[in-house]
Design an enzyme around this catalytic site. Structure first.
Site, PDB file in Angstrom:
ATOM      1  CG  HIS A 134      -2.052   0.998   1.207  1.00  0.00           C
ATOM      2  ND1 HIS A 134      -2.957   1.227   0.389  1.00  0.00           N
ATOM      3  CD2 HIS A 134      -1.838   2.473   2.162  1.00  0.00           C
ATOM      4  CE1 HIS A 134      -3.437   2.391   0.783  1.00  0.00           C
ATOM      5  NE2 HIS A 134      -3.078   2.779   1.562  1.00  0.00           N
ATOM      6  CD  GLU A 181      -3.514  -1.684  -1.702  1.00  0.00           C
ATOM      7  OE1 GLU A 181      -3.512  -0.945  -0.602  1.00  0.00           O
ATOM      8  OE2 GLU A 181      -3.873  -1.191  -2.779  1.00  0.00           O
ATOM      9  CG  ASN A 239      30.608 -23.249  -5.878  1.00  0.00           C
ATOM     10  OD1 ASN A 239      31.044 -23.861  -6.551  1.00  0.00           O
ATOM     11  ND2 ASN A 239      30.813 -21.799  -6.228  1.00  0.00           N
TER      12      ASN A 239
END
Length: 730
Positions: free
Chosen positions: A56, A78, A460
């Site tokens: 908002h 929203e 990794n």
């Protein structure tokens, strides 16, 4: 408007845009982190409320600035979060994927805004995807059915809707709500006879149900209700809650007799017609104002800012006249506890403090020289006393300024939960990222540069460290793998740990690959730690196939080089079947440090005091050579030595002394002895860069200016220790 006024307005708009970008980027980060947490916790209403507020706020700020694509995208997000907030929908993987994609697109849009470019990032696909989710979920029709089943009066049966006389913006709000599948209720409320302060009751009702939806309008108005003879009033209310729950909330307020809810009969055709009428009316008003050379207050217009990057679209807000009275809550809102400062201003302040440190060092040197010549002169004593006091003040000032540069390492750590989530799904593994020590503070410069090395290590761990679920089951491990990211202070350094509970490094495979590449001899004996360190060699990889995550042999050597440039080191602790831990050690700050000054021939070098373990006086006869590396016995252990004369190719003394000074330095589990001619004592120094041409000198971290005005080089302890480790392997 004259030129000065134009410049002032442009400056204000530029600052406004800068604050908008800072706040919006912060809200996007909150959204991303919160969504990952929501994926784990499910329907956590408190977390959902936080996410809704962030979306908002982002939508409202973007609307004020006139960035329509961001408004449309965040408005759809929203609405989706609001449906979660109302309990109408449940958290799903598809929903999280969509909302995370929203944060990525908004970041891309903000990047275009920051570069003063038009927003061209596509977003309609995400808006459509979110609308599909909303339409697929239990929305308007489900509530209607529940309403009909539980209410003695079916919706709209014998119901005469009121004319709320909605304004254009109110129609827009209702239209948006209905298009997203929300329910539009008419709530009719009857007060007890002779109720006092009827307007107060209406306000209490609105406050009571504000968490359940949005009140569009009250009829009659609040002011009219207080003076009218009626005990009835009605609300036009947008919500997805069931009528019984809304009624129960309202009936909890005293002086309210009955509450009746009906679904307000709106149709798309009527809304479209009203919207067209409202748009036409706005055009007529705008044309009339333009004819009188007056701009409407709410018109969005582009504002050119003399070609600077702060060009943007803003919504002009009507000014509020100053009545002389402070608004409610003004006293508390004026208490500003934090301010945002440009990085360039902070760096300039650090540089100024550094220059003061150098000047104070010069004053101390002058005071010392004067004392030798004029030992009985009172003014010299006063000067030295003042220098001592100035030194205390400088220490406090330096500490305070350096704290300004310290930022939580969590600003970097927050990037990785999303990375681990996406990579683990791509490789078909279940992996959880655990973060500890995110509040640990580190120099801003170090924080900015540590992100890429950490990313390589985590990638990794995901690709090579954690096994696939089937292998983990066969090994008696839970299917969910764990990668831990931790940070903590270790003296004047910070330690960062990246660990996983995977299979550990395949040391035999690493050794065989190194032999094949000619990096080591077939008969060469290496410890487990030395074997593990082979992965940091350029181009080294044990991956059977190249993926878009890893396997090209680049990354780990970049990690080591980046850490060396920061004056840090990385160690590996790996155990077969249990996992691998990468331990990174970095200096806390790269600006002003305490240093030990050492003499090497006619040169003076600065050794960072945070790396100094002790100093020794060693007889040359005690120094033995092991291979090409000199060593000395220190409390039962062998200490490798480096002669700075030889390291920097300085002329040796004509008559070598029988004893030499050795400065023992260390980082992590590695230590080294620096052979020097003398010790000058410790001093506070300011690290200066050597520039692009000389910046990568091996063994040198930078330079500083001493009290006598001479330039002195600062040793890079990390790279010197690394040189010794390489020599020991060879």
């Amino acid at each position: 408007m004259n030129g000065d006024e134009n410049n002032t307005q442009n400056l204000e708009l530029g600052e406004f845009l800068e604050f908008y970008l800072l706040d919006s980027q912060e809200q996007v980060e909150k959204l991303g982190a919160g969504l990952l947490e929501l994926e784990k916790e499910g329907n956590n209403i408190s977390l959902i409320n936080d996410l809704f507020r962030s979306a908002h706020s982002l939508k409202g700020a973007s609307g004020t600035m006139g960035f329509t694509p961001i408004v449309k995208l965040t408005h759809a997000a929203e609405d989706l979060l609001d449906r979660l907030r109302q309990g109408i929908m449940n958290v799903s993987m598809d929903m999280i994927d969509l909302l995370l994609a929203v944060t990525d697109r908004v970041k891309a849009m903000l990047a275009q805004v920051e570069l003063n470019k038009e927003i061209t990032t596509e977003y309609e696909d995400l808006v459509s995807g979110m609308k599909e989710l909303l339409n697929a979920g239990p929305g308007r029709e489900a509530v209607k059915q529940t309403f009909a089943a539980t209410n003695s009066n079916p919706p709209n049966s014998g119901f005469t809707p009121l004319d709320f006389a909605l304004l254009s913006e109110e129609w827009e709000k209702v239209n948006d709500a209905q298009s997203m599948g929300h329910i539009i209720y008419q709530v009719d409320i009857v007060l007890a006879p002779d109720t006092l302060m009827k307007a107060v009751r209406a306000v209490m009702v609105m406050q009571k149900i504000e968490s359940m939806g949005t009140v569009v309008k009250v009829l009659p108005g609040i002011e009219d209700l207080e003076t009218s003879n009626t005990e009835r009033f009605s609300l036009l209310f947008i919500s997805d809650e069931l009528p019984a729950e809304i009624s129960q909330e309202i009936l909890g307020i005293s002086e309210i007799l009955t509450v009746t809810l009906n679904i307000y009969p709106l149709c798309e055709a009527e809304l479209d017609r009203l919207e067209q009428e409202a748009t036409q009316a706005q055009r007529e008003v705008a044309a009339a104002l333009a004819a009188r050379e007056v701009e409407p207050a709410e018109q969005i217009k582009p504002v050119k800012l003399n070609g600077t990057k702060e060009q943007a679209k803003i919504r002009e807000v009507p000014r509020i006249a100053n009545t002389g009275a402070a608004p409610p809550g003004a006293e508390s809102s004026n208490q500003v506890h934090t301010i945002r400062v440009e990085t360039s201003r902070m760096d300039n302040l650090i540089n100024l403090v550094g220059e003061i440190v150098i000047t104070r060092t010069r004053l101390v040197q002058i005071g010392s020289d004067l004392k030798e010549q004029y030992q009985t002169e009172p003014l010299v004593g006063y000067l030295n006393e003042t220098n001592v006091y100035l030194g205390r003040l400088m220490n406090d000032l330096q500490e305070s300024v350096m704290r300004l540069r310290m930022v939580p390492i969590g600003t970097v750590f927050s990037r990785f939960p999303r990375l681990v989530r996406d990579l683990s799904r791509k490789v078909g593994k279940e992996i959880e990222l655990v973060i500890n020590g995110e509040d640990t503070e580190l120099d801003k410069t170090v924080v900015e540069l540590i992100g890429d090395p950490l990313m390589h290590l985590i990638r990794n761990s995901v690709d090579h460290g954690i096994e696939i679920p089937q292998e983990r089951r066969e090994a008696g491990k839970p299917e969910l793998g764990k990668i831990t990211l931790d940070a903590y202070h270790e003296g004047n350094h910070i330690a960062i740990l990246v660990s996983d509970d995977g299979a550990g490094l395949p040391l035999d495979k690493i050794r065989q690959k190194a032999i094949e590449k000619g990096l080591i001899g077939e008969r060469e004996e290496l410890s487990e730690q030395d074997t593990a360190n082979l992965i940091f060699l350029p181009g080294f990889s044990t991956a059977e196939q190249v993926t878009d995550i890893s396997g090209r042999g680049v990354g780990m050597d970049v990690v080591k080089k980046s850490l060396n440039n920061l004056g840090g080191l990385v160690d590996i602790d790996t155990r077969k079947g249990q996992g691998t831990t990468f331990i990174i050690r970095l200096p806390l700050t790269l600006a002003i440090i305490q240093a030990l000054l050492v003499e090497v021939g006619n040169e003076i070098y600065a050794v960072p005091l945070s790396s100094v373990l002790e100093t020794l006086l060693v007889n040359r006869k005690e120094i033995k050579s092991v291979g090409s590396l000199p060593m000395v016995q220190l409390r039962g252990d062998t200490l490798p030595l480096i002669s700075l004369h030889e390291r920097f190719e300085l002329p040796a003394s004509e008559v070598p002394a029988e004893e030499v000074f050795v400065v023992v330095v260390g980082l992590g589990n590695n230590s080294l002895g620096l052979v020097v001619d003398g010790l000058r004592g410790q001093q506070e120094i300011v690290i200066k860069s050597l520039g692009d041409i000389l910046n990568n000198l091996p063994g040198i971290a930078g330079a500083t200016i001493l009290g006598d005005g001479k330039v002195t080089l600062i040793l890079d302890i990390g790279s010197l220790i690394q040189d010794v480790l390489v020599k020991r392997k060879n």
